[in-house]
Design an enzyme around this catalytic site. Structure first.
Site, mmCIF file in Angstrom:
data_model
loop_
_atom_site.group_PDB
_atom_site.id
_atom_site.type_symbol
_atom_site.label_atom_id
_atom_site.label_comp_id
_atom_site.label_asym_id
_atom_site.label_seq_id
_atom_site.Cartn_x
_atom_site.Cartn_y
_atom_site.Cartn_z
ATOM 1 N N ARG A 154 0.851 -1.182 0.000
ATOM 2 C CA ARG A 154 0.000 0.000 0.000
ATOM 3 C C ARG A 154 0.889 1.234 0.000
ATOM 4 N NH1 ARG A 154 -4.527 0.941 4.568
ATOM 5 N NH2 ARG A 154 -2.671 1.444 5.748
ATOM 6 N N THR A 157 -0.619 7.714 -1.127
ATOM 7 C CA THR A 157 -1.910 7.663 -1.831
ATOM 8 C C THR A 157 -2.862 6.626 -1.230
ATOM 9 O OG1 THR A 157 -1.184 5.932 -3.344
ATOM 10 C CG2 THR A 157 -0.704 8.207 -3.986
ATOM 11 N N ASP A 178 0.749 -2.937 11.943
ATOM 12 C CA ASP A 178 1.072 -3.440 10.603
ATOM 13 C C ASP A 178 1.331 -4.948 10.681
ATOM 14 O OD1 ASP A 178 2.453 -2.131 7.757
ATOM 15 O OD2 ASP A 178 2.755 -4.235 8.280
ATOM 16 N N ASP A 182 4.713 -6.249 9.164
ATOM 17 C CA ASP A 182 5.875 -5.937 9.998
ATOM 18 C C ASP A 182 5.905 -6.780 11.264
ATOM 19 O OD1 ASP A 182 7.067 -4.083 8.333
ATOM 20 O OD2 ASP A 182 5.983 -2.384 9.194
HETATM 21 O O1 PRP Z 1 -7.161 -2.686 2.627
HETATM 22 P P1 PRP Z 1 -5.932 -1.881 2.311
HETATM 23 O O2 PRP Z 1 -6.108 -0.433 2.674
HETATM 24 O O3 PRP Z 1 -5.453 -2.065 0.926
HETATM 25 O O4 PRP Z 1 -4.802 -2.356 3.332
HETATM 26 C C1 PRP Z 1 -4.590 -3.706 3.580
HETATM 27 C C2 PRP Z 1 -3.256 -4.120 3.032
HETATM 28 O O5 PRP Z 1 -2.214 -3.536 3.804
HETATM 29 C C3 PRP Z 1 -1.368 -4.562 4.334
HETATM 30 O O6 PRP Z 1 -0.321 -4.839 3.471
HETATM 31 P P2 PRP Z 1 0.917 -3.832 3.319
HETATM 32 O O7 PRP Z 1 0.658 -2.872 2.222
HETATM 33 O O8 PRP Z 1 1.263 -3.249 4.645
HETATM 34 O O9 PRP Z 1 2.053 -4.795 2.819
HETATM 35 P P3 PRP Z 1 2.889 -5.889 3.660
HETATM 36 O O10 PRP Z 1 2.003 -7.081 3.792
HETATM 37 O O11 PRP Z 1 4.069 -6.132 2.821
HETATM 38 O O12 PRP Z 1 3.238 -5.301 4.997
HETATM 39 C C4 PRP Z 1 -2.298 -5.728 4.463
HETATM 40 O O13 PRP Z 1 -1.627 -6.952 4.608
HETATM 41 C C5 PRP Z 1 -3.140 -5.625 3.205
HETATM 42 O O14 PRP Z 1 -2.525 -6.198 2.063
HETATM 43 O O1 URA Z 2 -4.251 -1.652 10.144
HETATM 44 C C1 URA Z 2 -3.675 -2.029 9.111
HETATM 45 C C2 URA Z 2 -4.002 -1.527 7.841
HETATM 46 C C3 URA Z 2 -3.330 -1.989 6.762
HETATM 47 N N1 URA Z 2 -2.350 -2.895 6.920
HETATM 48 C C4 URA Z 2 -2.022 -3.389 8.131
HETATM 49 O O2 URA Z 2 -1.132 -4.228 8.249
HETATM 50 N N2 URA Z 2 -2.681 -2.929 9.200
HETATM 51 MG MG MG Z 3 2.450 -3.942 5.931
#
Ligand code: PRP
Ligand code: URA
Ligand code: MG
Length: 208
Positions: A103, A107, A198, A201
Protein backbone atom coordinates in the site's frame (compact mmCIF):
# COMPACT_ATOMS: atom_id res chain seq x y z
CA UNK A 1 -24.35 -8.48 -1.89
CA UNK A 2 -21.71 -10.98 -0.86
CA UNK A 3 -22.06 -12.54 2.55
CA UNK A 4 -19.87 -11.54 5.47
CA UNK A 5 -19.15 -14.18 8.09
CA UNK A 6 -17.65 -12.81 11.29
CA UNK A 7 -16.42 -15.65 13.47
CA UNK A 8 -18.06 -15.31 16.84
CA UNK A 9 -16.33 -18.00 18.82
CA UNK A 10 -14.65 -17.79 22.21
CA UNK A 11 -11.43 -19.28 20.79
CA UNK A 12 -11.33 -16.60 18.09
CA UNK A 13 -11.82 -13.78 20.58
CA UNK A 14 -9.20 -15.24 22.92
CA UNK A 15 -6.53 -15.60 20.24
CA UNK A 16 -7.43 -12.27 18.63
CA UNK A 17 -6.77 -10.46 21.90
CA UNK A 18 -3.28 -11.96 22.19
CA UNK A 19 -2.64 -11.14 18.53
CA UNK A 20 -3.58 -7.49 18.97
CA UNK A 21 -1.56 -6.93 22.15
CA UNK A 22 1.42 -4.68 21.33
CA UNK A 23 3.57 -6.71 23.79
CA UNK A 24 3.11 -9.89 21.75
CA UNK A 25 6.46 -10.91 20.25
CA UNK A 26 6.80 -11.73 16.53
CA UNK A 27 7.19 -15.39 17.44
CA UNK A 28 3.87 -15.51 19.30
CA UNK A 29 2.25 -13.19 16.75
CA UNK A 30 3.00 -15.68 13.97
CA UNK A 31 1.54 -18.52 16.08
CA UNK A 32 -1.63 -16.49 16.71
CA UNK A 33 -2.05 -15.68 13.00
CA UNK A 34 -1.73 -19.36 12.31
CA UNK A 35 -4.30 -20.37 14.95
CA UNK A 36 -6.82 -17.83 13.69
CA UNK A 37 -6.23 -18.90 10.08
CA UNK A 38 -7.12 -22.48 11.07
CA UNK A 39 -10.39 -21.28 12.60
CA UNK A 40 -11.17 -19.29 9.44
CA UNK A 41 -10.39 -22.33 7.31
CA UNK A 42 -12.91 -24.41 9.23
CA UNK A 43 -15.65 -21.92 8.29
CA UNK A 44 -14.67 -21.28 4.69
CA UNK A 45 -14.46 -24.99 3.87
CA UNK A 46 -17.89 -25.89 5.26
CA UNK A 47 -19.60 -26.24 1.87
CA UNK A 48 -16.76 -27.73 -0.18
CA UNK A 49 -17.94 -30.66 -2.31
CA UNK A 50 -16.89 -34.23 -1.56
CA UNK A 51 -16.48 -37.35 -3.63
CA UNK A 52 -16.47 -40.98 -2.61
CA UNK A 53 -13.19 -42.83 -2.15
CA UNK A 54 -13.13 -46.56 -1.56
CA UNK A 55 -10.68 -47.55 1.13
CA UNK A 56 -10.10 -50.45 3.45
CA UNK A 57 -9.86 -49.90 7.16
CA UNK A 58 -7.96 -52.59 9.08
CA UNK A 59 -11.41 -54.21 9.64
CA UNK A 60 -13.38 -53.85 6.37
CA UNK A 61 -13.79 -51.92 3.11
CA UNK A 62 -15.74 -48.67 3.22
CA UNK A 63 -16.74 -45.72 1.07
CA UNK A 64 -14.97 -42.70 2.52
CA UNK A 65 -15.35 -39.07 1.47
CA UNK A 66 -12.59 -36.80 0.22
CA UNK A 67 -12.56 -33.25 -1.11
CA UNK A 68 -13.22 -33.15 -4.84
CA UNK A 69 -12.24 -29.56 -5.83
CA UNK A 70 -9.00 -28.13 -7.06
CA UNK A 71 -8.31 -25.58 -4.32
CA UNK A 72 -6.02 -22.59 -4.73
CA UNK A 73 -4.62 -20.37 -2.00
CA UNK A 74 -3.62 -16.85 -2.99
CA UNK A 75 -1.72 -15.16 -0.17
CA UNK A 76 -1.28 -11.41 -0.66
CA UNK A 77 2.38 -10.65 0.04
CA UNK A 78 3.67 -10.12 2.51
CA UNK A 79 1.24 -10.55 5.38
CA UNK A 80 -0.90 -13.20 3.68
CA UNK A 81 2.07 -15.56 3.86
CA UNK A 82 1.50 -15.76 7.61
CA UNK A 83 -1.79 -17.57 7.00
CA UNK A 84 -0.63 -19.93 4.26
CA UNK A 85 0.92 -22.81 6.22
CA UNK A 86 -2.15 -23.11 8.44
CA UNK A 87 -4.37 -23.56 5.38
CA UNK A 88 -1.88 -25.96 3.83
CA UNK A 89 -1.91 -28.13 6.94
CA UNK A 90 -5.64 -28.67 6.46
CA UNK A 91 -5.52 -28.69 2.65
CA UNK A 92 -2.18 -30.33 1.84
CA UNK A 93 -2.94 -30.70 -1.86
CA UNK A 94 -3.96 -27.05 -2.34
CA UNK A 95 -2.05 -25.00 -4.88
CA UNK A 96 -0.40 -21.77 -3.72
CA UNK A 97 -0.31 -18.86 -6.15
CA UNK A 98 1.15 -15.54 -5.07
CA UNK A 99 0.17 -11.92 -5.51
CA UNK A 100 2.38 -9.09 -4.26
CA UNK A 101 0.85 -5.75 -3.27
CA UNK A 102 2.04 -2.99 -1.01
CA UNK A 103 0.00 0.00 0.00
CA UNK A 104 1.52 3.31 -1.08
CA UNK A 105 1.74 5.29 2.17
CA UNK A 106 0.91 8.62 0.50
CA UNK A 107 -1.91 7.66 -1.83
CA UNK A 108 -3.06 4.57 0.14
CA UNK A 109 -3.49 2.87 -3.23
CA UNK A 110 -2.35 -0.75 -3.65
CA UNK A 111 0.75 -1.16 -5.84
CA UNK A 112 1.25 -4.53 -7.50
CA UNK A 113 4.78 -5.94 -7.59
CA UNK A 114 4.41 -9.69 -8.09
CA UNK A 115 2.01 -12.12 -9.74
CA UNK A 116 2.40 -15.85 -10.25
CA UNK A 117 -0.67 -17.57 -11.70
CA UNK A 118 -1.05 -20.82 -13.63
CA UNK A 119 -2.63 -21.07 -17.07
CA UNK A 120 -5.90 -22.37 -15.66
CA UNK A 121 -7.42 -21.26 -12.35
CA UNK A 122 -8.39 -23.65 -9.52
CA UNK A 123 -12.07 -24.48 -8.90
CA UNK A 124 -12.09 -22.43 -5.72
CA UNK A 125 -9.67 -19.70 -4.64
CA UNK A 126 -9.09 -18.57 -1.06
CA UNK A 127 -7.57 -15.08 -0.92
CA UNK A 128 -5.45 -14.75 2.23
CA UNK A 129 -4.69 -11.40 3.80
CA UNK A 130 -4.91 -10.79 7.55
CA UNK A 131 -5.87 -7.12 7.15
CA UNK A 132 -8.79 -5.67 5.17
CA UNK A 133 -8.46 -1.91 5.76
CA UNK A 134 -9.64 0.35 2.91
CA UNK A 135 -10.25 -2.80 0.88
CA UNK A 136 -8.08 -1.50 -1.99
CA UNK A 137 -5.59 -4.37 -1.93
CA UNK A 138 -8.31 -7.01 -1.62
CA UNK A 139 -10.42 -5.50 -4.41
CA UNK A 140 -7.46 -5.25 -6.78
CA UNK A 141 -6.38 -8.80 -5.92
CA UNK A 142 -9.85 -10.12 -6.62
CA UNK A 143 -9.89 -8.20 -9.95
CA UNK A 144 -6.72 -10.02 -10.96
CA UNK A 145 -8.01 -13.39 -9.78
CA UNK A 146 -11.18 -12.87 -11.83
CA UNK A 147 -9.10 -11.98 -14.91
CA UNK A 148 -7.28 -15.26 -14.33
CA UNK A 149 -10.70 -16.92 -14.81
CA UNK A 150 -11.60 -17.99 -11.28
CA UNK A 151 -15.27 -17.77 -10.38
CA UNK A 152 -15.52 -19.21 -6.86
CA UNK A 153 -13.42 -16.73 -4.86
CA UNK A 154 -13.52 -16.37 -1.06
CA UNK A 155 -11.78 -13.68 0.98
CA UNK A 156 -10.21 -14.66 4.33
CA UNK A 157 -9.06 -11.92 6.70
CA UNK A 158 -8.32 -11.81 10.38
CA UNK A 159 -9.34 -8.18 11.03
CA UNK A 160 -11.46 -5.97 8.80
CA UNK A 161 -12.64 -2.38 8.92
CA UNK A 162 -16.26 -1.69 7.92
CA UNK A 163 -14.91 0.53 5.10
CA UNK A 164 -12.93 -2.36 3.60
CA UNK A 165 -15.83 -4.75 3.84
CA UNK A 166 -18.14 -2.24 2.16
CA UNK A 167 -15.66 -1.70 -0.68
CA UNK A 168 -15.14 -5.38 -1.41
CA UNK A 169 -18.88 -6.07 -1.22
CA UNK A 170 -19.60 -3.21 -3.63
CA UNK A 171 -16.93 -4.13 -6.16
CA UNK A 172 -17.24 -7.88 -5.76
CA UNK A 173 -20.74 -8.75 -4.53
CA UNK A 174 -20.16 -12.37 -5.53
CA UNK A 175 -17.20 -12.85 -3.15
CA UNK A 176 -18.00 -13.99 0.41
CA UNK A 177 -15.84 -12.54 3.16
CA UNK A 178 -14.75 -14.54 6.22
CA UNK A 179 -13.25 -12.52 9.04
CA UNK A 180 -12.33 -13.15 12.67
CA UNK A 181 -13.29 -9.65 13.81
CA UNK A 182 -14.77 -6.45 12.39
CA UNK A 183 -13.25 -3.38 14.04
CA UNK A 184 -14.43 0.19 14.58
CA UNK A 185 -12.89 1.93 11.57
CA UNK A 186 -9.75 3.49 10.12
CA UNK A 187 -7.44 6.24 11.39
CA UNK A 188 -6.10 9.07 9.17
CA UNK A 189 -3.35 6.81 7.84
CA UNK A 190 -5.94 4.11 7.03
CA UNK A 191 -4.81 1.79 9.83
CA UNK A 192 -7.54 -0.28 11.44
CA UNK A 193 -8.70 0.80 14.94
CA UNK A 194 -8.16 -0.80 17.36
CA UNK A 195 -6.54 -3.26 14.94
CA UNK A 196 -3.10 -4.66 15.57
CA UNK A 197 -0.74 -2.30 13.73
CA UNK A 198 1.07 -3.44 10.60
CA UNK A 199 0.52 -7.17 10.22
CA UNK A 200 3.38 -7.68 7.75
CA UNK A 201 5.87 -5.94 10.00
CA UNK A 202 4.72 -7.87 13.06
CA UNK A 203 4.89 -11.22 11.26
CA UNK A 204 8.31 -10.61 9.74
CA UNK A 205 9.80 -8.58 12.62
CA UNK A 206 10.48 -5.58 10.41
CA UNK A 207 9.10 -2.85 12.67
CA UNK A 208 11.68 -0.09 12.60
O1 PRP B 1 -7.16 -2.69 2.63
P1 PRP B 1 -5.93 -1.88 2.31
O2 PRP B 1 -6.11 -0.43 2.67
O3 PRP B 1 -5.45 -2.07 0.93
O4 PRP B 1 -4.80 -2.36 3.33
C1 PRP B 1 -4.59 -3.71 3.58
C2 PRP B 1 -3.26 -4.12 3.03
O5 PRP B 1 -2.21 -3.54 3.80
C3 PRP B 1 -1.37 -4.56 4.33
O6 PRP B 1 -0.32 -4.84 3.47
P2 PRP B 1 0.92 -3.83 3.32
O7 PRP B 1 0.66 -2.87 2.22
O8 PRP B 1 1.26 -3.25 4.65
O9 PRP B 1 2.05 -4.79 2.82
P3 PRP B 1 2.89 -5.89 3.66
O10 PRP B 1 2.00 -7.08 3.79
O11 PRP B 1 4.07 -6.13 2.82
O12 PRP B 1 3.24 -5.30 5.00
C4 PRP B 1 -2.30 -5.73 4.46
O13 PRP B 1 -1.63 -6.95 4.61
C5 PRP B 1 -3.14 -5.62 3.21
O14 PRP B 1 -2.53 -6.20 2.06
O1 URA C 1 -4.25 -1.65 10.14
C1 URA C 1 -3.67 -2.03 9.11
C2 URA C 1 -4.00 -1.53 7.84
C3 URA C 1 -3.33 -1.99 6.76
N1 URA C 1 -2.35 -2.90 6.92
C4 URA C 1 -2.02 -3.39 8.13
O2 URA C 1 -1.13 -4.23 8.25
N2 URA C 1 -2.68 -2.93 9.20
MG1 MG D 1 2.45 -3.94 5.93
Amino acid sequence: MGTVTELNHPLVQHHLTHLRDSRTSPHIFRAQVRRLAILLAEQVCRDLPLKTKQIETPLEPMDGKVLSSRIGLVPILRAGLGMTDALLDLLPTAEVWHLGFYRDEETLQPVEYYQKFSSSPPDVVFVLDPMLATGGSASESINMIKKWGASDIRMLSIIAAPEGIARVRKKHPDVPIFVCGIDRGLNNAAYILPGLGDAGDRIFNTLS
